[in-house]
Design an enzyme around this catalytic site. Sequence first.
Site, PDB file in Angstrom:
ATOM      1  N   ARG A  41       0.864  -1.171   0.000  1.00  0.00           N
ATOM      2  CA  ARG A  41       0.000   0.000   0.000  1.00  0.00           C
ATOM      3  C   ARG A  41       0.906   1.228   0.000  1.00  0.00           C
ATOM      4  O   ARG A  41       2.001   1.205   0.542  1.00  0.00           O
ATOM      5  CB  ARG A  41      -0.890  -0.009   1.235  1.00  0.00           C
ATOM      6  N   LYS A  64      -1.915  -0.697   7.859  1.00  0.00           N
ATOM      7  CA  LYS A  64      -3.339  -1.023   7.876  1.00  0.00           C
ATOM      8  C   LYS A  64      -3.634  -2.263   8.702  1.00  0.00           C
ATOM      9  O   LYS A  64      -4.620  -2.307   9.425  1.00  0.00           O
ATOM     10  CB  LYS A  64      -3.839  -1.226   6.436  1.00  0.00           C
ATOM     11  N   HIS A 134      -2.791   3.045  -5.785  1.00  0.00           N
ATOM     12  CA  HIS A 134      -3.073   1.606  -5.681  1.00  0.00           C
ATOM     13  C   HIS A 134      -2.814   0.864  -6.988  1.00  0.00           C
ATOM     14  O   HIS A 134      -2.773  -0.362  -7.016  1.00  0.00           O
ATOM     15  CB  HIS A 134      -4.525   1.356  -5.263  1.00  0.00           C
ATOM     16  N   ARG A 137       0.098  -1.748  -6.888  1.00  0.00           N
ATOM     17  CA  ARG A 137      -0.260  -2.991  -6.190  1.00  0.00           C
ATOM     18  C   ARG A 137      -1.208  -3.836  -7.050  1.00  0.00           C
ATOM     19  O   ARG A 137      -1.030  -5.043  -7.185  1.00  0.00           O
ATOM     20  CB  ARG A 137      -0.895  -2.588  -4.860  1.00  0.00           C
ATOM     21  N   HIS A 160      -4.489 -10.612   1.235  1.00  0.00           N
ATOM     22  CA  HIS A 160      -5.948 -10.557   1.274  1.00  0.00           C
ATOM     23  C   HIS A 160      -6.466 -11.847   1.888  1.00  0.00           C
ATOM     24  O   HIS A 160      -5.791 -12.869   1.866  1.00  0.00           O
ATOM     25  CB  HIS A 160      -6.517 -10.443  -0.139  1.00  0.00           C
ATOM     26  N   TYR A 169     -10.174  -6.603  -6.864  1.00  0.00           N
ATOM     27  CA  TYR A 169      -9.071  -5.661  -6.646  1.00  0.00           C
ATOM     28  C   TYR A 169      -8.143  -5.589  -7.858  1.00  0.00           C
ATOM     29  O   TYR A 169      -7.733  -4.516  -8.267  1.00  0.00           O
ATOM     30  CB  TYR A 169      -8.291  -6.081  -5.397  1.00  0.00           C
TER      31      TYR A 169
END
Length: 186
Positions: A41, A64, A134, A137, A160, A169
């Site tokens: 991230r 996070k 993002h 990633r 994830h 994503y």
Amino acid sequence: MAEVQAVKNLDTVKLISYLLKRTYGQQIADVWDVGLNLALRISDLLSIKFENIEHDRLLLVEGKTSKLATIKLNEKARAVIARIRSERPDHIYLFQSYRNQRSKNTPAKPLSRRYVSRAFAAIGEEVGIDLGTHSMRKTRGYHLYKNTNDIARVMKMLRHSSEAVTLRYIGITQEDVDRDFVELEL
């Protein structure tokens, strides 16, 4: 705010790096190039300190999730990091801001997420992609999935916990899944 995309064409990935360097300088191009290779991230990427790098490995507690990310650095990431370290031996952060460097009493800070985001968005407009922080990633996840068709590996790399989240994503749509069924005949 529009949802940003993975860059699905490898030539476009290289073009973005070139345009970032030409328009914003080597440091922002380095953020893109290293970010693609680490799949972190943006807040974690910008917070990397040289002390987090041990030989060929990055050790970082993710902001996070508070999980320890231990990432083996590939050759491209190691080369960029080594160049930055040799050019800026006094820096604390890998992507240290050059602002306020004349002020000796100001502690070192990394580049701001906002600055990086604006640079990426501007280049995204130029190449016709919703590009954001993002995107690095997502791009790495997308290309790992396309090369391996192993969603579990992508999930592990991105840290994830759900296949559905990972597929959404990285931008794998039902159209992509349908095409895979049509193209692969056994």
